[in-house]
Design a protein around this motif. Structure first.
Motif, mmCIF file in Angstrom:
data_model
loop_
_atom_site.group_PDB
_atom_site.id
_atom_site.type_symbol
_atom_site.label_atom_id
_atom_site.label_comp_id
_atom_site.label_asym_id
_atom_site.label_seq_id
_atom_site.Cartn_x
_atom_site.Cartn_y
_atom_site.Cartn_z
ATOM 1 N N GLU A 38 -3.777 7.894 5.717
ATOM 2 C CA GLU A 38 -2.382 7.505 5.557
ATOM 3 C C GLU A 38 -2.043 7.095 4.124
ATOM 4 O O GLU A 38 -0.956 7.332 3.636
ATOM 5 N N PHE A 39 -2.984 6.443 3.455
ATOM 6 C CA PHE A 39 -2.677 5.904 2.125
ATOM 7 C C PHE A 39 -3.528 6.504 1.022
ATOM 8 O O PHE A 39 -3.561 6.007 -0.086
ATOM 9 N N GLN A 40 -4.235 7.551 1.335
ATOM 10 C CA GLN A 40 -5.098 8.207 0.340
ATOM 11 C C GLN A 40 -5.937 7.200 -0.446
ATOM 12 O O GLN A 40 -6.016 7.262 -1.681
ATOM 13 N N MET A 41 -6.526 6.270 0.289
ATOM 14 C CA MET A 41 -7.401 5.278 -0.338
ATOM 15 C C MET A 41 -8.550 5.972 -1.042
ATOM 16 O O MET A 41 -9.105 6.938 -0.531
ATOM 17 N N GLY A 82 -6.464 4.909 -8.450
ATOM 18 C CA GLY A 82 -6.029 4.849 -7.059
ATOM 19 C C GLY A 82 -6.083 3.466 -6.446
ATOM 20 O O GLY A 82 -6.124 2.451 -7.138
ATOM 21 N N GLN A 83 -6.068 3.405 -5.111
ATOM 22 C CA GLN A 83 -6.140 2.101 -4.463
ATOM 23 C C GLN A 83 -7.303 2.009 -3.475
ATOM 24 O O GLN A 83 -7.822 3.003 -3.000
ATOM 25 N N LYS A 98 1.057 4.165 -2.806
ATOM 26 C CA LYS A 98 0.804 5.564 -2.455
ATOM 27 C C LYS A 98 1.962 6.448 -2.919
ATOM 28 O O LYS A 98 1.770 7.472 -3.556
ATOM 29 N N ASN A 99 3.184 6.002 -2.626
ATOM 30 C CA ASN A 99 4.343 6.806 -2.998
ATOM 31 C C ASN A 99 4.489 6.950 -4.503
ATOM 32 O O ASN A 99 4.828 8.004 -5.010
ATOM 33 N N MET A 111 0.835 -1.210 0.000
ATOM 34 C CA MET A 111 0.000 0.000 0.000
ATOM 35 C C MET A 111 0.865 1.252 0.000
ATOM 36 O O MET A 111 0.592 2.211 -0.711
ATOM 37 N N ARG A 112 1.903 1.216 0.825
ATOM 38 C CA ARG A 112 2.760 2.389 0.936
ATOM 39 C C ARG A 112 3.475 2.634 -0.396
ATOM 40 O O ARG A 112 3.567 3.763 -0.860
ATOM 41 N N ILE A 122 2.012 9.525 -5.693
ATOM 42 C CA ILE A 122 2.476 10.882 -5.385
ATOM 43 C C ILE A 122 3.573 11.291 -6.348
ATOM 44 O O ILE A 122 3.562 12.383 -6.916
#
Ligand code: SF4
Lengths: 254, 428
Positions: free
Chosen positions: B247-250, B220-221, B197-198, B193-194, B201
């Protein structure tokens, strides 16, 4: 006495009739599609011959003076085929030409009706986008039959052209007896004779590719195995997929 | 193609994938290019609905239901005695293309049991997506389920071909996870997930400089939690959820009421009802967090660790916070308007537009479409006929429940209208 302007039922024919209304200035007029006309001894009948030039002039007038958005709504509402559509749209066009707002003034009864017609047409168009099922014919054309409640195919064309730009397809409206055909370049209106046995399982191998039956079968199986019986809710199911659409849904075939 | 064999595999591997509720196919921006096949730039379409009323928009299958793990809540778990099957990469590609061409689906949702190890499995999932994009010029929707523990390099590649990536967190609490999925570590979910996300970004910042940056997971996720398998509270679920959003912009967190599938004594026994009403309340809470400006602490906290079943979470909040009411419809700001029970976000916009022209009365509000049987006790407007009496929360609740429409009661009878692709859960 009412003047009845009888036109051929096409959008161009309707616009031509609007042109004639402005040209001849009848005191009381009713625009009627030839398919719906009823003889009435007190009315005077006039046949309106569709004239592309006149129709174009009215359309341009609508777009220039009332706006592109209004033009779009008027066209969609026309596709609803409801018996009051010509009268509502004529009043809308008159109001629009006079400078009244005909797109968001919801205090006006005609604007409300226009909005409502556009809404039901839009919903049916969306359902066709979803419920069309292509079958691959031996001519290498993906073929679908539909019976929409309203005349939505003109609105569906772009969606399918964007989506299936590398395959030939034909969507045929069985009620209105015309289809839209994409030949890898453009979408055209077509009329055909469709044999009666095309939907019989016996004759299917004659019209459709060998794999076609298998894919339909796979899809039906997929539809079954993805259901969760412990959550069954047929009321909800029917609300989403009304029975009248089942006829052409491959997953709903026996 | 051996259709008999494919059919057998499809039955097994669609059946095993159906418990995943994340089925949305919207939110991507991938348009048809070079006269290829497919387009996922518009809204997702539900092509049909299952008999339980869920939207079918994607071909949702597992690549295989072989698995080296033994998560108790999962039909695919190692110790479960079921038929096993595995698709070849090319078979999934062919199925997707042929279903898509017939307008059955919007694209593919591909998940898998873990065979050999995480990376070996993930690599195959990525390969399917890659073939679809590069060999078939396919622009339909692709959602890949990331395998917990998959490496960063594979996650990077996955995002180049998929529209959406997800890892299911499955169990909302760490203890629950330890109990039911002893092979899995929370970190195994978090890591991919991280990474995603990165990457997203990074993609966004590069995109500003270089126009030709390849798109990365444009939709997205998302993630999914199973509800009601481990006795967690609603607060535990929603705090986890809020954490993931932040945290992960789900894009979405899905809640899936546990469907008993095993006799394992750690779990609710077979025949236990699926907690559909609870699931619906969680979606409503989720909605309030994402679109109504509520914070999680307001809705769930120490004094109030669980959602009520008989009333929706917004009404429940209002009854616990009567000091904010009545709200003056003609003056209140957006945030407060959105908190009036019976007033949805769309009505909020209409109110704000309409009140520029005139003071709004009772009649106007009705015309706008506000459900007055709830709203009337929480607002004032330009109508003299309106009176606010000091009533207690309990009185209000019984008044509202006594007059509410059949739809309301229907919902309480668990005749829920809730699975409209999970997208239409409304709170108003
Ligand atoms: S790892 Fe995934 S597929 Fe395997 S048992 Fe656990 S949840 Fe099921």
């Amino acid at each position: 006495m009412i003047d009845q302007y009888i036109y051929d039922g096409t959008f161009e024919g309707f616009l031509t009739s609007v042109f004639e209304v402005y040209d001849r200035k009848p005191t009381r007029v009713k625009i009627v599609s030839e398919r719906l006309v009823t003889v009435n001894f007190f009315d005077e009948e006039h046949t309106i011959y569709t004239d592309q030039a006149k129709s174009d002039r009215v359309w341009k007038g609508i777009e220039d003076k009332i706006g592109k958005k209004a033009g779009n709504l008027i066209y969609k509402a026309f596709l609803s085929e409801q018996s009051d559509r010509e009268q509502v749209l004529l009043r809308i066009i008159k109001k629009g030409f006079k400078g009244e707002n005909v797109t968001d003034n919801f205090a006006d009864i005609d604007v409300l009706r226009l909005t409502n017609l556009v809404k039901i047409v839009g919903r049916e168009k969306h359902r066709m986008d979803a419920f069309i099922r292509f079958r691959l014919t031996k001519d290498n054309v993906y073929f679908a039959e539909v019976e929409p409640d309203f005349d939505t195919l003109p609105l569906n064309a772009i969606h399918f052209k964007n989506r299936y730009s590398d395959q030939k397809w034909l969507i045929y409206d069985r009620c209105r007896n015309y289809g839209i055909f994409y030949d890898l370049k453009t979408v055209n209106y077509v009329q055909l004779e469709i044999s009666n046995d095309i939907n019989s399982s016996l004759a299917a191998p004659f019209y459709f590719t060998h794999d076609e039956m298998h894919y339909q079968d796979l899809w039906k199986n997929y539809f079954k195995s993805t259901n969760i019986p412990s959550r069954k809710n047929m009321r909800l199911h029917l609300q989403h997929v009304p029975k009248r659409y089942w006829k052409y849904l491959s997953e709903k075939q026996p | 193609m051996n259709f008999e064999r494919i059919k057998e595999k499809l039955n097994i591997l669609a059946d095993a994938a159906k418990y995943d509720v994340s089925c949305s196919s919207s939110g991507s921006k991938r348009a048809n290019k070079n006269k290829g096949l497919g387009d996922s730039s518009g809204m997702g379409i539900c092509h049909t609905y299952t008999e339980d009323g869920r939207c079918v928009s994607l071909l949702k299958i597992l690549l295989t239901n072989h698995c080296i793990f033994d998560c108790a809540y999962c039909v695919t778990r190692k110790s479960n005695d079921v038929k096993r099957a595995a698709f070849k990469v090319q078979e999934v590609v062919d199925l997707t293309i042929n279903f898509y061409r017939r307008n059955y689906i919007e694209g593919l949702f591909l998940s898998s049991g873990i065979f050999k190890n995480a990376d070996y499995t993930m690599e195959r999932l990525v390969l399917v997506a890659k073939k679809l994009r590069l060999e078939e010029n396919f622009n339909g929707y692709i959602h890949l389920k990331s395998i917990p523990g998959a490496s960063d390099e594979l996650m990077r590649e996955a995002g180049l071909y998929a529209d959406r990536l997800s890892v299911n967190i499955e169990i909302p609490t760490e203890q629950g996870l330890k109990l039911l999925a002893p092979d899995k570590k929370r970190e195994d979910f978090i890591k991919p997930m991280r990474k995603v996300k990165n990457e997203i970004i990074q993609y966004k910042s590069e995109k500003k400089l270089i126009k030709s940056t390849p798109i990365y997971a444009p939709a997205g996720q998302s993630t999914q939690m199973i509800i009601g398998a481990t006795g967690e509270t609603d607060a535990q679920i929603m705090y986890t959820s809020a954490y993931f959003y932040k945290e992960f912009q789900m894009k979405r967190v899905y809640y899936s009421g546990y469907i008993p599938i095993s006799h394992d004594e750690r779990l609710p026994s077979i025949g236990t009802d699926v907690p559909m009403l609870r699931e619906n309340r969680l979606y409503q809470t989720d909605w309030l967090l994402r679109f109504y400006g509520f914070s999680i602490q307001e809705l769930l906290n120490k004094e109030h660790p669980n959602l009520e079943t008989d009333i929706d979470p917004k009404l429940s909040w209002a009854l616990r916070n009567l000091q904010h009411f009545p709200v003056d419809v003609n003056h209140a700001d957006r945030r407060l308007l959105a908190r009036i029970p019976g007033v949805g976000m769309r009505s909020v916009d209409k109110i704000i537009n309409a009140r520029r022209y005139r003071k709004l009365s009772w009649e106007h509000l009705k015309a706008i479409g506000i459900s007055m049987n709830r709203a009337q006790y929480f607002l004032v407007c330009a109508s003299s006929q309106f009176e606010t009496k000091d009533r207690t929360a309990a009185q209000l609740k019984s008044l509202i429940m006594g007059t509410s429409s059949s739809k309301w009661r229907g919902a309480y009878n668990s005749q829920l209208n809730l699975f409209e692709s999970n997208a239409n859960v409304t709170v108003s």
